[in-house]
Write an enzyme that holds these catalytic residues in place. Structure first.
Site, PDB file in Angstrom:
ATOM      1  N   TYR A 145       0.838  -1.210   0.000  1.00  0.00           N
ATOM      2  CA  TYR A 145       0.000   0.000   0.000  1.00  0.00           C
ATOM      3  C   TYR A 145       0.871   1.257   0.000  1.00  0.00           C
ATOM      4  O   TYR A 145       0.543   2.253  -0.641  1.00  0.00           O
ATOM      5  CB  TYR A 145      -0.970  -0.010   1.195  1.00  0.00           C
ATOM      6  CG  TYR A 145      -1.738   1.282   1.329  1.00  0.00           C
ATOM      7  CD1 TYR A 145      -2.579   1.730   0.303  1.00  0.00           C
ATOM      8  CD2 TYR A 145      -1.617   2.079   2.467  1.00  0.00           C
ATOM      9  CE1 TYR A 145      -3.276   2.930   0.414  1.00  0.00           C
ATOM     10  CE2 TYR A 145      -2.313   3.263   2.590  1.00  0.00           C
ATOM     11  CZ  TYR A 145      -3.141   3.692   1.561  1.00  0.00           C
ATOM     12  OH  TYR A 145      -3.816   4.881   1.678  1.00  0.00           O
ATOM     13  N   ARG A 152       1.463   6.825  -6.788  1.00  0.00           N
ATOM     14  CA  ARG A 152       0.331   7.737  -7.028  1.00  0.00           C
ATOM     15  C   ARG A 152       0.770   9.182  -6.844  1.00  0.00           C
ATOM     16  O   ARG A 152       0.500  10.029  -7.697  1.00  0.00           O
ATOM     17  CB  ARG A 152      -0.815   7.383  -6.080  1.00  0.00           C
ATOM     18  CG  ARG A 152      -1.980   8.368  -6.145  1.00  0.00           C
ATOM     19  CD  ARG A 152      -3.204   7.887  -5.379  1.00  0.00           C
ATOM     20  NE  ARG A 152      -2.960   7.638  -3.958  1.00  0.00           N
ATOM     21  CZ  ARG A 152      -3.909   7.232  -3.107  1.00  0.00           C
ATOM     22  NH1 ARG A 152      -5.147   7.021  -3.547  1.00  0.00           N
ATOM     23  NH2 ARG A 152      -3.630   7.019  -1.841  1.00  0.00           N
ATOM     24  N   TYR A 205      -1.208  12.802   6.791  1.00  0.00           N
ATOM     25  CA  TYR A 205      -0.829  11.723   7.702  1.00  0.00           C
ATOM     26  C   TYR A 205       0.679  11.784   7.979  1.00  0.00           C
ATOM     27  O   TYR A 205       1.471  12.007   7.056  1.00  0.00           O
ATOM     28  CB  TYR A 205      -1.119  10.343   7.079  1.00  0.00           C
ATOM     29  CG  TYR A 205      -2.546   9.845   7.139  1.00  0.00           C
ATOM     30  CD1 TYR A 205      -3.525  10.469   7.911  1.00  0.00           C
ATOM     31  CD2 TYR A 205      -2.909   8.707   6.413  1.00  0.00           C
ATOM     32  CE1 TYR A 205      -4.831   9.968   7.943  1.00  0.00           C
ATOM     33  CE2 TYR A 205      -4.205   8.209   6.441  1.00  0.00           C
ATOM     34  CZ  TYR A 205      -5.161   8.845   7.201  1.00  0.00           C
ATOM     35  OH  TYR A 205      -6.427   8.356   7.228  1.00  0.00           O
ATOM     36  N   ARG A 218     -11.518  13.199   1.731  1.00  0.00           N
ATOM     37  CA  ARG A 218     -12.533  12.344   2.360  1.00  0.00           C
ATOM     38  C   ARG A 218     -13.783  12.206   1.511  1.00  0.00           C
ATOM     39  O   ARG A 218     -14.514  11.223   1.627  1.00  0.00           O
ATOM     40  CB  ARG A 218     -12.889  12.880   3.745  1.00  0.00           C
ATOM     41  CG  ARG A 218     -11.705  12.915   4.710  1.00  0.00           C
ATOM     42  CD  ARG A 218     -11.087  11.551   4.901  1.00  0.00           C
ATOM     43  NE  ARG A 218      -9.922  11.590   5.804  1.00  0.00           N
ATOM     44  CZ  ARG A 218      -9.176  10.539   6.071  1.00  0.00           C
ATOM     45  NH1 ARG A 218      -9.416   9.378   5.491  1.00  0.00           N
ATOM     46  NH2 ARG A 218      -8.154  10.641   6.888  1.00  0.00           N
ATOM     47  N   GLU A 325     -14.019  -1.283   5.941  1.00  0.00           N
ATOM     48  CA  GLU A 325     -13.969   0.057   5.345  1.00  0.00           C
ATOM     49  C   GLU A 325     -15.265   0.250   4.562  1.00  0.00           C
ATOM     50  O   GLU A 325     -15.727  -0.675   3.893  1.00  0.00           O
ATOM     51  CB  GLU A 325     -12.750   0.180   4.425  1.00  0.00           C
ATOM     52  CG  GLU A 325     -12.593   1.558   3.811  1.00  0.00           C
ATOM     53  CD  GLU A 325     -11.252   1.715   3.103  1.00  0.00           C
ATOM     54  OE1 GLU A 325     -10.206   1.550   3.767  1.00  0.00           O
ATOM     55  OE2 GLU A 325     -11.255   1.987   1.898  1.00  0.00           O
TER      56      GLU A 325
HETATM   57  C1  3EB Z   1      -7.811   5.862   5.624  1.00  0.00           C
HETATM   58  O1  3EB Z   1      -8.686   6.646   5.998  1.00  0.00           O
HETATM   59  C2  3EB Z   1      -8.224   4.486   5.277  1.00  0.00           C
HETATM   60  O2  3EB Z   1      -5.261   5.465  -0.278  1.00  0.00           O
HETATM   61  O3  3EB Z   1      -6.846   6.035  -1.640  1.00  0.00           O
HETATM   62  C3  3EB Z   1      -9.300   5.180   2.594  1.00  0.00           C
HETATM   63  C4  3EB Z   1      -9.652   5.785   1.389  1.00  0.00           C
HETATM   64  C5  3EB Z   1      -8.018   4.697   2.761  1.00  0.00           C
HETATM   65  C6  3EB Z   1      -8.714   5.935   0.370  1.00  0.00           C
HETATM   66  C7  3EB Z   1      -6.443   5.659  -0.530  1.00  0.00           C
HETATM   67  C8  3EB Z   1      -7.086   4.841   1.721  1.00  0.00           C
HETATM   68  C9  3EB Z   1      -7.418   5.457   0.549  1.00  0.00           C
HETATM   69  O4  3EB Z   1      -6.622   6.187   5.577  1.00  0.00           O
HETATM   70  C10 3EB Z   1      -7.619   4.000   4.017  1.00  0.00           C
END
Ligand code: 3EB
Length: 340
Positions: A145, A152, A205, A218, A325
């Site tokens: 990941y 990306r 993050y 989001r 998820e």
């Molecule tokens: C998160 O909130 C959970 O890498 O495109 C959620 C939605 C998550 C999209 C992405 C990853 C992605 O981090 C993981």
């Protein structure tokens, strides 16, 4: 009047029976093993994921009023209208140097996607869906990941796109097998990125989750044909930047829905005419362990006391401690079942 955008959820066997074939933009079919992709020039992903509710194969297909035009660029198959473009591609992982194949393949896939969007004049992406196997496995000393996140982000940067702020909504899930699958829905309309006040933006993050932050917002909010539409990214049991309720799938599910409720509230605040409601969305629920399905459904019913449109799939989620998820969309037409 036919809605500018609709989603049909149906068994794969119903695809050719759908009315108005000339108004299908494209979509994705989920089954285990993956089905065939021979669907004429309809852009359709065939994703190897187990269904948790007994069906043989489920497809989600986006539609928009004709006329539509189909095309291809490299591995991307796409269909576009005046306002919307759906595209998808499936690539085997290959590398030309010492870097991880998934990273290289992701970067090249996103580069081609951005080339297409620039060439066709579709500036904004409403939603990306990313699927690839062994998402939590490490190779080349780094979790896959995280390799994906590097590839990306490099492609976004190479195309002069921002990697913070108004970035597209997305999800990234593990499949049972296959290459890298990416689907995307883009528009010429203006898309507003929505963040969740309960969560640190993913693009901020800290580095404990990988050398590059994930590039997604989001949710994406757009007005199409006079209607507000909302595309909510994969949403997990994360508050701030931390995973909550490790080992407790019911509590994780409730936390996902609290996060989705916060995103919906934020969307309603930013789009004054909108009235998004939790019980009116179309959901896709990714569950890591099939045995957890009943607990996930029960927890969803506790939070939303109404019948829901939801697909349940087995998938690995992008942090090893996440058990579930949930993604969702709304404001567009939603049709369910054969003939939908
Ligand atoms: C998160 O909130 C959970 O890498 O495109 C959620 C939605 C998550 C999209 C992405 C990853 C992605 O981090 C993981």
């Amino acid at each position: 009047m036919e809605a500018m955008l609709g989603l049909s959820i149906l068994p794969a066997s119903g695809l050719s029976q759908l009315p108005r074939q000339d108004s299908l933009l494209g979509g994705a079919c989920f089954s285990h093993p993956a089905g065939s992709t021979a669907t004429g020039d309809l852009p359709l992903l065939a994703v190897d994921m187990r269904l948790l509710t007994g069906e043989a194969a489920i497809c989600e297909v986006w539609h928009s009023p004709a006329p539509l035009q189909s095309g291809q660029l490299g591995a991307i198959r796409y269909r576009e209208s005046d306002t919307l473009l759906f595209g998808c591609l499936s690539l085997d992982e290959t590398s030309t140097d010492m870097r991880p194949p998934l990273q290289i393949t992701t970067e090249s896939a996103y580069q081609t996607i951005f080339e297409l969007l620039e060439a066709r004049g579709f500036s904004a992406v409403l939603r990306f869906w990313n699927y690839f196997p062994a998402i939590n496995q490490a190779c080349h000393d780094i979790e896959r990941y995280r390799q994906f996140n590097i590839g990306r982000q490099d492609a976004f940067l190479a195309h002069g796109r921002t990697v913070i702020g108004n970035v597209p909504a997305a999800c990234a899930l593990g499949t049972a097998s296959g290459g890298l699958h990416i689907a995307f829905l883009a528009t010429r309309a203006n898309v507003i990125g929505i963040e969740n006040p309960r969560q640190l933006s993913a693009y901020h993050y800290p580095s404990q989750y990988g050398p590059r932050s994930p590039t997604f917002s989001r949710a994406g909010l757009v007005k199409l044909g006079g209607r507000d539409m909302l595309f909510i990214s994969g949403t997990a049991s994360i508050v701030g930047h931390q995973t909550l309720h490790v080992g407790d799938v019911a509590a994780q599910t409730r936390e996902c829905l609290h996060n989705i409720a916060a995103i919906v509230a934020e969307a309603n605040r930013l789009a004054p005419d909108a009235d998004f409601r939790l019980d009116q969305l179309a959901y896709k629920v990714y569950v890591r362990h099939p045995a957890d399905l009943a607990a996930v459904r029960d927890a969803m019913a506790q939070v939303i006391d109404a019948p829901l449109t939801a697909i349940f799939l087995q998938a690995d989620v992008c942090r090893a401690d996440l058990l579930v998820e949930i993604e969702a969309s709304g404001g567009h037409a939603i049709r369910v079942g054969a003939g939908a």
